[in-house]
Write a protein that holds these residues in place. Sequence first.
Motif, PDB file in Angstrom:
ATOM      1  N   ASP A 404     -33.496   0.282  60.466  1.00 49.46           N
ATOM      2  CA  ASP A 404     -32.722   1.196  59.621  1.00 49.46           C
ATOM      3  C   ASP A 404     -31.244   1.178  59.982  1.00 49.46           C
ATOM      4  O   ASP A 404     -30.374   1.281  59.106  1.00 49.46           O
ATOM      5  CB  ASP A 404     -33.267   2.621  59.756  1.00 49.46           C
ATOM      6  CG  ASP A 404     -34.665   2.765  59.167  1.00 49.46           C
ATOM      7  OD1 ASP A 404     -35.039   1.910  58.334  1.00 49.46           O
ATOM      8  OD2 ASP A 404     -35.373   3.718  59.544  1.00 49.46           O
ATOM      9  N   GLY A 405     -30.953   1.042  61.283  1.00 48.82           N
ATOM     10  CA  GLY A 405     -29.555   1.020  61.700  1.00 48.82           C
ATOM     11  C   GLY A 405     -28.793  -0.141  61.101  1.00 48.82           C
ATOM     12  O   GLY A 405     -27.632  -0.003  60.693  1.00 48.82           O
ATOM     13  N   LEU A 406     -29.420  -1.305  61.016  1.00 46.90           N
ATOM     14  CA  LEU A 406     -28.764  -2.467  60.417  1.00 46.90           C
ATOM     15  C   LEU A 406     -28.530  -2.261  58.927  1.00 46.90           C
ATOM     16  O   LEU A 406     -27.486  -2.661  58.387  1.00 46.90           O
ATOM     17  CB  LEU A 406     -29.609  -3.721  60.656  1.00 46.90           C
ATOM     18  CG  LEU A 406     -29.677  -4.231  62.100  1.00 46.90           C
ATOM     19  CD1 LEU A 406     -30.638  -5.407  62.202  1.00 46.90           C
ATOM     20  CD2 LEU A 406     -28.292  -4.643  62.585  1.00 46.90           C
ATOM     21  N   ARG A 411     -24.699  -1.432  54.474  1.00 43.93           N
ATOM     22  CA  ARG A 411     -24.298  -0.583  53.346  1.00 43.93           C
ATOM     23  C   ARG A 411     -22.875  -0.060  53.548  1.00 43.93           C
ATOM     24  O   ARG A 411     -22.072  -0.014  52.604  1.00 43.93           O
ATOM     25  CB  ARG A 411     -25.270   0.575  53.193  1.00 43.93           C
ATOM     26  CG  ARG A 411     -24.995   1.448  51.965  1.00 43.93           C
ATOM     27  CD  ARG A 411     -26.032   2.546  51.816  1.00 43.93           C
ATOM     28  NE  ARG A 411     -27.376   1.980  51.711  1.00 43.93           N
ATOM     29  CZ  ARG A 411     -28.318   2.135  52.642  1.00 43.93           C
ATOM     30  NH1 ARG A 411     -28.062   2.842  53.737  1.00 43.93           N
ATOM     31  NH2 ARG A 411     -29.512   1.589  52.486  1.00 43.93           N
ATOM     32  N   ALA A 412     -22.545   0.318  54.788  1.00 44.37           N
ATOM     33  CA  ALA A 412     -21.190   0.788  55.079  1.00 44.37           C
ATOM     34  C   ALA A 412     -20.163  -0.313  54.845  1.00 44.37           C
ATOM     35  O   ALA A 412     -19.043  -0.042  54.377  1.00 44.37           O
ATOM     36  CB  ALA A 412     -21.113   1.283  56.521  1.00 44.37           C
ATOM     37  N   ALA A 423     -24.072  -8.508  53.404  1.00 45.10           N
ATOM     38  CA  ALA A 423     -25.325  -9.007  53.977  1.00 45.10           C
ATOM     39  C   ALA A 423     -25.156  -9.289  55.459  1.00 45.10           C
ATOM     40  O   ALA A 423     -24.048  -9.571  55.940  1.00 45.10           O
ATOM     41  CB  ALA A 423     -25.787 -10.273  53.256  1.00 45.10           C
ATOM     42  N   LEU A 424     -26.277  -9.195  56.162  1.00 46.03           N
ATOM     43  CA  LEU A 424     -26.377  -9.674  57.537  1.00 46.03           C
ATOM     44  C   LEU A 424     -27.289 -10.889  57.492  1.00 46.03           C
ATOM     45  O   LEU A 424     -28.470 -10.778  57.155  1.00 46.03           O
ATOM     46  CB  LEU A 424     -26.958  -8.604  58.459  1.00 46.03           C
ATOM     47  CG  LEU A 424     -27.220  -9.036  59.901  1.00 46.03           C
ATOM     48  CD1 LEU A 424     -25.919  -9.412  60.595  1.00 46.03           C
ATOM     49  CD2 LEU A 424     -27.936  -7.947  60.686  1.00 46.03           C
ATOM     50  N   HIS A 434     -31.299 -13.846  54.509  1.00 50.55           N
ATOM     51  CA  HIS A 434     -30.661 -12.547  54.336  1.00 50.55           C
ATOM     52  C   HIS A 434     -31.536 -11.526  55.056  1.00 50.55           C
ATOM     53  O   HIS A 434     -32.478 -10.984  54.481  1.00 50.55           O
ATOM     54  CB  HIS A 434     -30.536 -12.193  52.855  1.00 50.55           C
ATOM     55  CG  HIS A 434     -29.392 -12.866  52.180  1.00 50.55           C
ATOM     56  ND1 HIS A 434     -29.253 -12.927  50.810  1.00 50.55           N
ATOM     57  CD2 HIS A 434     -28.312 -13.518  52.682  1.00 50.55           C
ATOM     58  CE1 HIS A 434     -28.151 -13.584  50.501  1.00 50.55           C
ATOM     59  NE2 HIS A 434     -27.571 -13.952  51.620  1.00 50.55           N
ATOM     60  N   HIS A 435     -31.228 -11.281  56.328  1.00 46.92           N
ATOM     61  CA  HIS A 435     -32.020 -10.306  57.085  1.00 46.92           C
ATOM     62  C   HIS A 435     -31.839  -8.912  56.492  1.00 46.92           C
ATOM     63  O   HIS A 435     -32.795  -8.130  56.413  1.00 46.92           O
ATOM     64  CB  HIS A 435     -31.599 -10.330  58.554  1.00 46.92           C
ATOM     65  CG  HIS A 435     -32.454  -9.490  59.444  1.00 46.92           C
ATOM     66  ND1 HIS A 435     -33.816  -9.669  59.568  1.00 46.92           N
ATOM     67  CD2 HIS A 435     -32.144  -8.438  60.256  1.00 46.92           C
ATOM     68  CE1 HIS A 435     -34.311  -8.784  60.416  1.00 46.92           C
ATOM     69  NE2 HIS A 435     -33.319  -8.020  60.844  1.00 46.92           N
ATOM     70  N   VAL A 436     -30.612  -8.594  56.095  1.00 46.52           N
ATOM     71  CA  VAL A 436     -30.312  -7.339  55.394  1.00 46.52           C
ATOM     72  C   VAL A 436     -29.336  -7.679  54.272  1.00 46.52           C
ATOM     73  O   VAL A 436     -28.418  -8.486  54.463  1.00 46.52           O
ATOM     74  CB  VAL A 436     -29.671  -6.288  56.332  1.00 46.52           C
ATOM     75  CG1 VAL A 436     -29.472  -4.969  55.584  1.00 46.52           C
ATOM     76  CG2 VAL A 436     -30.495  -6.075  57.584  1.00 46.52           C
ATOM     77  N   ARG A 437     -29.542  -7.054  53.115  1.00 46.62           N
ATOM     78  CA  ARG A 437     -28.580  -7.229  52.024  1.00 46.62           C
ATOM     79  C   ARG A 437     -28.464  -5.926  51.254  1.00 46.62           C
ATOM     80  O   ARG A 437     -29.464  -5.255  50.986  1.00 46.62           O
ATOM     81  CB  ARG A 437     -28.996  -8.357  51.086  1.00 46.62           C
ATOM     82  CG  ARG A 437     -27.986  -8.571  49.950  1.00 46.62           C
ATOM     83  CD  ARG A 437     -28.246  -9.824  49.164  1.00 46.62           C
ATOM     84  NE  ARG A 437     -27.300  -9.969  48.054  1.00 46.62           N
ATOM     85  CZ  ARG A 437     -27.246 -11.011  47.243  1.00 46.62           C
ATOM     86  NH1 ARG A 437     -28.093 -12.032  47.415  1.00 46.62           N
ATOM     87  NH2 ARG A 437     -26.357 -11.060  46.261  1.00 46.62           N
TER      88      ARG A 437
END
Length: 543
Positions: A404-406, A411-412, A423-424, A434-437
């Motif tokens: 959730d932190g990522l 998003r920030a 994206a991360l 895309h681990h996070v997008r």
Amino acid sequence: MASSPASRMAATSASGLAFAASRAAASSRKRAARDSAAAAASASDLITVRKTIGRRPRELSCGDTRRLLRAGSSPRRTTPSSKPAGGGAPQTCSSHSANATPTPPVAPPYLRVACTQIPLLQPSPGASPSDAESRPMDTMLRPLMRSWSARAERKLQNVQRPEGPPQVHARGLDPDRILLYGSGPATGWGASHHRLALPGMLARAVAHTTHRGVDIDIRADEDIDAESSVLHLEGRDLAGYDAIVVSIGVRDAVRLTDPALWHASMIELIETLEARTTPSTQIVIASIPSIRSIRAYNSWWGDVAAHRAEAFERITREVAIQSQRTAYLALPTDASSPADEVAPERFRAWASLIAGQVLPSLAPYGRRSASSSLARDHRNQPQPELPRQRALLELGIVGTEPADGLQQIVRAARVAFGTQSAALTLVDHNRQWHHVRDGGEREVIERSRSFCSVTITGAAEMVVPDARVDRRFFRNPDVMGGAICSYAGYPIESPNGYRIGALCVFDTRPRAFSLRERSILRDLAMLAQEEIWSGAPDAVSAG
């Protein structure tokens, strides 16, 4: 005339040609130190101790002295007479009165004499001057000192240590990189996070003067002593550091390490650091903090350890003088009462002194010379692919659900930059994950299409205001299809320093990125990196 990056890197590789020879010579010196110490200890089992009564010399065997030392651990108390000679009320010893102030423990007289006795042995060839003053007494004291230090170290295990990843950052672009290595102050006694301990104080002190960012890697462990100091550096790339700060010696002092072994180990450590770093890297050896200022060591055994620490300091100073890139730095001693932790004021004072020592090798913002950028040039070189892939796999996050932190950090980033997507990414063998997008669906694409694959070839941010006119990307399918027009990314590293992916923002419209925005992107990338490290296995997150 400024030299090319290739010639500057050639200077770095040339310094490593003598590395194997210097390691072999250092190992020979350490073996000679051990053999010499053993020979000196067995040369005679008699020492001369001057009696405190009558000042007459008396010869004691090692066994007799050990019995005296055991008796000294609980010295006989003199009980005052319960009744005065002239009658009246019984007298009470003032040291046992209710309002008396406890006095610090003091060594028995015969032990104080023994600790300062000059044995009748001559130094062996090649040994340091202090060797002959310590070896015979070391034979008797060392087992006792190590038993005492083991009990004290168990008490120190209850003292708070910093939590979180072993790295701190100071805000700004074009960051300098410093390694804080060793034990003692480097471990951050009593601080809840490295930002509140010596690393954080040092990062802010350096950044305040250079007006650049600072990354400080921490390799600290209470088990690091002089003899194992080189071993703990195995596998770490040291050529990318602008400065290395070493803090060791507390463990050696309380365990009564032989000065000859300390001398050989310090030579080996300095030669190793200089061989594996660039000519522009500044190496600082910090002095040993006051032994008695640590509550667990505040006893008359601590006086013995403090005496040995003083001998180590003299040796270190002499060794450092012979090097052009290594400096010895005497840290101020603390006159306050002993404590289990280091006060923030002491961390701040130490950081200020260390920063003053390393700053001459760090040019002010925008004024770097060719010689001062060798470490930076090394950091910006593409990294070997095989260990980079291994570092990514060891984290165990490829193909998993993000924390959730990522998600909040990504998003920030999108909101702060006002871009269509953020994206991360994780760059695998031939794919980008895309681990996070945020602002689109997570996907896996070919590495040949990846902007982040180019970002991780260097250590700094990569900014593409308009990919349509950038020779690296104008033929990229995502650019030609209109999915990406502008991009900014900052590399994410594994705990052992390999770039495994990037935090990026991108949009379908061209746009510029200001220096302030680039600094914000770096701050967010460092937060994401810290979050990844926090979720990594302990063996991996320790670097």
